[in-house]
Design an enzyme around this catalytic site. Structure first.
Site, PDB file in Angstrom:
ATOM      1  N   ASP A  97       0.883  -1.160   0.000  1.00  0.00           N
ATOM      2  CA  ASP A  97       0.000   0.000   0.000  1.00  0.00           C
ATOM      3  C   ASP A  97       0.926   1.216   0.000  1.00  0.00           C
ATOM      4  OD1 ASP A  97      -2.065   1.760   0.167  1.00  0.00           O
ATOM      5  OD2 ASP A  97      -2.735   1.167   2.171  1.00  0.00           O
ATOM      6  N   ASN A 102      -4.400   4.760  -3.831  1.00  0.00           N
ATOM      7  CA  ASN A 102      -5.611   5.510  -4.155  1.00  0.00           C
ATOM      8  C   ASN A 102      -5.305   6.307  -5.434  1.00  0.00           C
ATOM      9  OD1 ASN A 102      -4.167   7.857  -3.371  1.00  0.00           O
ATOM     10  ND2 ASN A 102      -4.979   7.778  -1.284  1.00  0.00           N
ATOM     11  N   GLN A 103      -6.265   7.074  -5.902  1.00  0.00           N
ATOM     12  CA  GLN A 103      -6.086   7.789  -7.172  1.00  0.00           C
ATOM     13  C   GLN A 103      -4.843   8.680  -7.144  1.00  0.00           C
ATOM     14  OE1 GLN A 103      -9.454   9.820  -8.900  1.00  0.00           O
ATOM     15  NE2 GLN A 103      -8.159  11.449  -9.711  1.00  0.00           N
ATOM     16  N   ASP A 157      -5.908   0.610   5.569  1.00  0.00           N
ATOM     17  CA  ASP A 157      -5.194  -0.562   6.104  1.00  0.00           C
ATOM     18  C   ASP A 157      -6.060  -1.818   6.021  1.00  0.00           C
ATOM     19  OD1 ASP A 157      -3.069   1.106   6.826  1.00  0.00           O
ATOM     20  OD2 ASP A 157      -3.953   1.500   8.793  1.00  0.00           O
ATOM     21  N   ASP A 175     -21.299   9.057   4.670  1.00  0.00           N
ATOM     22  CA  ASP A 175     -20.898  10.435   4.930  1.00  0.00           C
ATOM     23  C   ASP A 175     -20.189  10.567   6.283  1.00  0.00           C
ATOM     24  OD1 ASP A 175     -20.591  13.165   4.879  1.00  0.00           O
ATOM     25  OD2 ASP A 175     -22.610  13.558   5.638  1.00  0.00           O
ATOM     26  N   ASP A 191      -3.405  11.928  -0.283  1.00  0.00           N
ATOM     27  CA  ASP A 191      -4.804  11.796  -0.678  1.00  0.00           C
ATOM     28  C   ASP A 191      -5.277  13.139  -1.226  1.00  0.00           C
ATOM     29  OD1 ASP A 191      -7.151  10.464  -0.974  1.00  0.00           O
ATOM     30  OD2 ASP A 191      -7.385   9.970   1.149  1.00  0.00           O
TER      31      ASP A 191
HETATM   32  P1  ADP Z   1      -7.394   5.417   0.365  1.00  0.00           P
HETATM   33  O1  ADP Z   1      -7.287   6.890   0.557  1.00  0.00           O
HETATM   34  O2  ADP Z   1      -6.102   4.710   0.465  1.00  0.00           O
HETATM   35  O3  ADP Z   1      -8.214   5.016  -0.826  1.00  0.00           O
HETATM   36  P2  ADP Z   1      -9.648   5.126   2.089  1.00  0.00           P
HETATM   37  O4  ADP Z   1      -9.621   4.771   3.517  1.00  0.00           O
HETATM   38  O5  ADP Z   1     -10.125   6.476   1.693  1.00  0.00           O
HETATM   39  O6  ADP Z   1      -8.177   4.846   1.607  1.00  0.00           O
HETATM   40  O7  ADP Z   1     -10.512   4.060   1.272  1.00  0.00           O
HETATM   41  C1  ADP Z   1     -10.246   2.679   1.321  1.00  0.00           C
HETATM   42  C2  ADP Z   1     -11.549   1.932   1.252  1.00  0.00           C
HETATM   43  O8  ADP Z   1     -12.285   2.176   2.437  1.00  0.00           O
HETATM   44  C3  ADP Z   1     -12.470   2.320   0.106  1.00  0.00           C
HETATM   45  O9  ADP Z   1     -12.229   1.529  -1.037  1.00  0.00           O
HETATM   46  C4  ADP Z   1     -13.842   2.017   0.690  1.00  0.00           C
HETATM   47  O10 ADP Z   1     -14.110   0.636   0.531  1.00  0.00           O
HETATM   48  C5  ADP Z   1     -13.666   2.265   2.174  1.00  0.00           C
HETATM   49  N1  ADP Z   1     -14.128   3.589   2.617  1.00  0.00           N
HETATM   50  C6  ADP Z   1     -13.384   4.540   3.234  1.00  0.00           C
HETATM   51  N2  ADP Z   1     -14.113   5.608   3.557  1.00  0.00           N
HETATM   52  C7  ADP Z   1     -15.376   5.348   3.122  1.00  0.00           C
HETATM   53  C8  ADP Z   1     -16.625   6.079   3.151  1.00  0.00           C
HETATM   54  N3  ADP Z   1     -16.720   7.290   3.701  1.00  0.00           N
HETATM   55  N4  ADP Z   1     -17.715   5.479   2.614  1.00  0.00           N
HETATM   56  C9  ADP Z   1     -17.638   4.263   2.069  1.00  0.00           C
HETATM   57  N5  ADP Z   1     -16.498   3.537   1.996  1.00  0.00           N
HETATM   58  C10 ADP Z   1     -15.386   4.057   2.525  1.00  0.00           C
HETATM   59 ZN    ZN Z   2      -4.441   4.497   1.327  1.00  0.00          ZN
END
Ligand code: ADP
Ligand code: ZN
Length: 263
Positions: A68, A101-102, A186, A178, A73
């Site tokens: 990872d 992530n993106q 993780d 939300d 972000d």
């Molecule tokens: P990253 O920034 O590495 O993508 P996140 O924690 O933002 O990590 O997202 C990882 C995963 O966690 C997403 O693919 C989703 O499945 C879940 N996730 C995180 N935040 C949310 C949210 N607010 N609503 C729905 N799913 C979430």
């Molecule tokens: Zn991440």
């Protein structure tokens, strides 16, 4: 999303990490099937991680390294910038499974992602850097099903029945909640490791189970947090701690809530 915790605790140095690894070698317990790395903010530590993974891969050539590449972000880096070339040149080439992530995928490839086509191109570029499996864990690509969904994509190298090689791509709509959670990145990487272990040739299934676990954990967490906060109040970060233990059954055997689309 990563929220800065108060600055307490100790930071392990590269040398201290190496001492631990030397101990593991002396005890001849350096045979691992999987290794997973995440947040790291020190260059020499990250370079030591690279050395150790090279050693572990020598001890077990079929070891699977899940990386990872935690760097930032939504357009902002939260690790020192000089870690980027270390990830690009040394870490990503060793990774078997990569979960950026993106923003992290954009940093690693130097390409901006606005559309699904851009994401496909970026994942192909990431494959060229090393990993046979790439999952963009979250993107800002607008979902065709509306803004209640966040889009994730995956790609893995497969051999077609006729023997030719290709990259199979999948698309997923994840229902948005939300609130801001800590530790979801993780958990995602850990679940992808576990489910690719059970479904090594089926990224669609591994991603459906991973995303479904995320959904069940997040739903349980937000339901509990809202209850604790009371009507009309925003839950605190403490109330939003992921309900991991309470989700044990869902983690082990998640009901599938999203169907990944092969694109
Ligand atoms: P990253 O920034 O590495 O993508 P996140 O924690 O933002 O990590 O997202 C990882 C995963 O966690 C997403 O693919 C989703 O499945 C879940 N996730 C995180 N935040 C949310 C949210 N607010 N609503 C729905 N799913 C979430
Ligand atoms: Zn991440």
């Amino acid at each position: 999303s990563l929220v800065s915790p108060p600055p307490t605790g100790q930071v392990l140095t590269a040398e201290e990490l190496n001492v631990l690894y030397e101990g593991i070698k002396l005890n001849k317990v350096n045979h691992y099937d999987y290794i997973l790395t995440g947040y790291c903010r020190d260059q020499s530590f990250l370079e030591m991680v690279v050395d150790i993974i090279q050693g572990l891969k020598k001890a077990n050539p079929s070891l699977i390294y899940v990386c990872d590449p935690v760097m930032g972000d939504h357009g902002a880096m939260y690790v020192p910038e000089h870690l980027l070339p270390v990830y690009k040149d040394k870490v990503v080439p060793l990774a078997n499974i990569l979960t950026p992530n993106q923003f992290e995928a954009e940093l690693l490839t130097g390409r901006k992602i606005n559309t699904e086509e851009d994401a496909v191109e970026v994942m192909d570029l990431l494959h060229k850097m090393g990993p046979e499996t790439v999952v963009l864990t979250s993107t800002d690509i607008p979902s065709k099903n509306g803004d209640q969904f966040l889009v994730a994509l995956g790609s893995h190298k497969i051999v077609k029945p006729d023997g030719t090689k290709t990259n199979q791509k999948i698309y997923m709509d994840i229902p948005k909640v939300d609130a801001v959670f800590v530790g979801t990145g993780d958990l995602f990487a850990a679940m992808l490791l576990a489910w690719t272990h059970y479904h090594p040739k089926d990224l669609k299934m591994a991603c459906e189970k991973t995303v479904s676990v995320m959904h069940h954990v997040i739903k349980r967490t937000i339901t509990y947090a809202n209850e604790m906060a009371g009507p009309g109040k925003r839950p605190s970060p403490a109330q939003l701690e992921l309900r991991m233990v309470q989700s044990k059954a869902d983690i082990e055997n998640p009901a599938i809530i999203v169907e990944a689309k092969i694109i």
